[in-house]
Design a protein around this motif. Structure first.
Motif, short mmCIF file in Angstrom:
data_model
loop_
_atom_site.label_atom_id
_atom_site.label_comp_id
_atom_site.label_asym_id
_atom_site.label_seq_id
_atom_site.Cartn_x
_atom_site.Cartn_y
_atom_site.Cartn_z
N ASN A 150 50.31 47.61 26.24
CA ASN A 150 50.27 46.32 26.95
C ASN A 150 50.16 46.58 28.45
OD1 ASN A 150 51.08 44.35 24.65
ND2 ASN A 150 52.60 45.99 24.54
N ILE A 151 49.40 45.74 29.13
CA ILE A 151 49.20 45.93 30.57
C ILE A 151 49.88 44.81 31.35
CG2 ILE A 151 47.52 46.09 32.45
CD1 ILE A 151 45.50 47.05 30.37
N VAL A 152 50.68 45.22 32.32
CA VAL A 152 51.23 44.31 33.32
C VAL A 152 50.55 44.67 34.63
CG1 VAL A 152 53.29 43.70 34.66
CG2 VAL A 152 53.45 44.00 32.18
N TRP A 153 50.00 43.67 35.32
CA TRP A 153 49.35 43.95 36.60
C TRP A 153 50.21 43.40 37.74
CZ3 TRP A 153 45.96 40.63 39.92
CH2 TRP A 153 45.45 41.36 41.00
N HIS A 154 50.42 44.22 38.77
CA HIS A 154 51.23 43.86 39.93
C HIS A 154 50.30 43.70 41.13
CE1 HIS A 154 55.69 44.31 41.17
NE2 HIS A 154 55.07 43.58 42.09
N ASP A 155 50.18 42.48 41.62
CA ASP A 155 49.25 42.16 42.71
C ASP A 155 49.98 42.27 44.05
OD1 ASP A 155 47.19 41.30 44.26
OD2 ASP A 155 47.12 39.25 43.48
N HIS A 156 49.60 43.29 44.85
CA HIS A 156 50.21 43.52 46.15
C HIS A 156 49.26 43.14 47.29
CE1 HIS A 156 53.51 46.08 44.48
NE2 HIS A 156 52.60 46.42 43.60
N TYR A 157 48.23 42.38 47.00
CA TYR A 157 47.15 42.14 47.97
C TYR A 157 47.72 41.73 49.33
CZ TYR A 157 42.61 40.44 49.65
OH TYR A 157 41.44 40.24 50.36
N GLY A 158 47.42 42.55 50.35
CA GLY A 158 48.02 42.35 51.66
C GLY A 158 47.35 41.30 52.52
N ASN A 159 46.08 40.99 52.24
CA ASN A 159 45.37 40.00 53.06
C ASN A 159 45.49 38.60 52.48
OD1 ASN A 159 44.36 41.55 55.22
ND2 ASN A 159 42.78 42.40 53.90
N SER A 160 46.72 38.23 52.13
CA SER A 160 46.90 36.95 51.45
C SER A 160 46.71 35.75 52.37
CB SER A 160 48.28 36.89 50.78
OG SER A 160 49.31 37.12 51.71
N GLU A 161 46.56 35.99 53.68
CA GLU A 161 46.20 34.90 54.60
C GLU A 161 44.70 34.60 54.51
OE1 GLU A 161 48.81 33.49 56.36
OE2 GLU A 161 49.89 34.92 55.09
N PHE A 162 43.94 35.51 53.88
CA PHE A 162 42.48 35.38 53.84
C PHE A 162 41.97 35.50 52.40
CE2 PHE A 162 43.90 37.63 57.68
CZ PHE A 162 43.57 36.68 58.65
N LEU A 163 42.66 34.81 51.49
CA LEU A 163 42.31 34.91 50.07
C LEU A 163 40.92 34.37 49.76
CD1 LEU A 163 45.71 34.04 48.39
CD2 LEU A 163 44.39 36.13 48.07
N GLU A 164 40.40 33.48 50.62
CA GLU A 164 39.06 32.95 50.37
C GLU A 164 37.99 34.04 50.46
OE1 GLU A 164 39.91 32.56 54.78
OE2 GLU A 164 40.99 32.20 52.90
N ASN A 165 38.32 35.16 51.10
CA ASN A 165 37.37 36.26 51.23
C ASN A 165 37.53 37.33 50.14
OD1 ASN A 165 36.40 35.10 53.64
ND2 ASN A 165 38.00 36.11 54.83
#
Length: 357
Positions: free
Chosen positions: A104-119
């Motif tokens: 089973n896969i659990v994915w952990h989203d650490h995306y640092g540019n969360s102020e610019f999610l549209e990009n």
């Protein structure tokens, strides 16, 4: 329950710290905890407990058949139920699931540019997300993004937690004791050390005996050169110290008084939690979950990103007001201990692991 944390490297980044912290913490809570780094090792390897099963793949290309085969064999040999993939390692994790349907896969989203999610580009991620059993997001914006863009139904906002890693203290800071400021962040444009340097120039003009210590990986790239040029340009070589990556982070933090993050974008930075554990007074920009963690004027101060003057004034406020500085540091330490503890986050995570299995 046998869980493997999967991460691309063990260099000193936020996602990497989370992967190591989880592997260590779970080693006391479940049958067996593992960690695999796919591409690089690094300083954080020293923090991994002996009880944690460890594998380094030395992956050389996007689809490295030798590395994938080695990981698949390791997963089968150790009867691993769950691969907890951090950031871009979801790709390798999903390939293992194609080979082993019991995983089973659990994915952990650490995306640092969360102020610019549209990009954010997510075509490949959206395809692979169909094979995830659950998604953890490090801030609420990423939780919403996963529901809307990945059409994921099982998503949980899971704040990061920090731990005290008492490595042998080998780094002794320059400057005057009681008058040190630290920024714990890799040298990346998103972390915006440039605005911090401009702000600190204003601070030094009023308080020349205070020093700034920049701790984090130097990628020896164009941004790194810009930071070094800025230090020279502002004549700060006697007041600003570039230390690079260090293994004894907590020892360094204990030598400082004010912890600063001047980022243009964040998720929920581990550094902000580590400042609290080390009893520092904190100042951060109003990005990601920083404001919700600090609670402006209650436990620390929050300013707008890219606002040089506001950042300088916040630093000088704490320099001038030692009583406020110590009071906020004490309150912030208590706040972090109570709300971003290892125990609380593990309880949530293990409950979800059990549901998946």
């Amino acid at each position: 329950m046998r869980v493997l944390q999967l991460i691309d490297s063990l260099e000193t980044g936020g996602a990497e710290r989370v992967a190591v912290n989880l592997a260590n913490a779970l080693s006391h809570e479940i049958e067996k905890s593992f960690l695999c780094t796919t591409r690089k090792e690094g300083l954080l390897k020293e923090s991994l407990l002996n009880e944690v099963g460890y594998l380094f793949l030395n992956k050389q290309k996007t689809i490295d058949y030798k590395a994938i085969s080695a990981l698949n064999a390791y997963v089968k040999a150790n009867n691993i139920n769950i691969i907890h993939a951090h950031s871009s390692s979801f790709f390798v994790a999903t390939l293992i699931k194609f080979l082993n349907k019991n995983v089973n896969i659990v994915w952990h989203d650490h995306y640092g540019n969360s102020e610019f999610l549209e990009n954010r580009k997510y075509g490949v991620l959206k395809f692979f997300a169909k094979y995830f059993s659950h998604i953890f997001s490090v801030n609420k914006a990423l939780e919403t993004w996963a529901r809307e863009n990945l059409k994921a139904k099982k998503v949980t906002y899971l704040p990061n937690f920090a731990t005290i890693d008492r490595q042998s203290g080998i780094t002794n800071l320059s400057g005057v004791s009681g008058k040190r400021i630290i920024c714990l962040a890799n040298l990346r444009p998103q972390k915006d050390q440039m605005t911090l340097l401009d702000a600190f120039k204003i601070v030094v003009e009023h308080y020349p005996d205070w020093t700034l210590h920049l701790v984090g990986k130097d990628f020896q790239d164009a941004y790194s050169e810009d930071v070094k040029h800025k230090i020279d340009e502002l004549d700060l070589k006697e007041s600003v110290y570039l230390l690079g990556s260090k293994p004894d982070v907590f020892h360094i933090l204990e030598q400082c008084d004010i912890g600063v993050l001047s980022s243009k974008s964040e998720g929920l930075p581990i550094a902000l939690l580590e400042y609290g554990l080390a009893n520092l007074t904190v100042i951060a920009t109003r990005v990601g979950e920083c404001e919700s963690v600090i609670k402006h004027d209650k436990n620390g101060m929050v300013v707008n990103a890219l606002d040089t003057n506001a950042l300088a004034h916040a630093i000088m406020f704490y320099i001038k007001n030692e009583e406020n500085r110590k009071k906020h540091a004490k309150k912030y330490n208590k706040h972090i201990q109570e709300n971003f503890s290892e125990k609380f986050q593990l309880k949530t995570m293990i409950e979800i692991y059990n549901q998946i299995i």
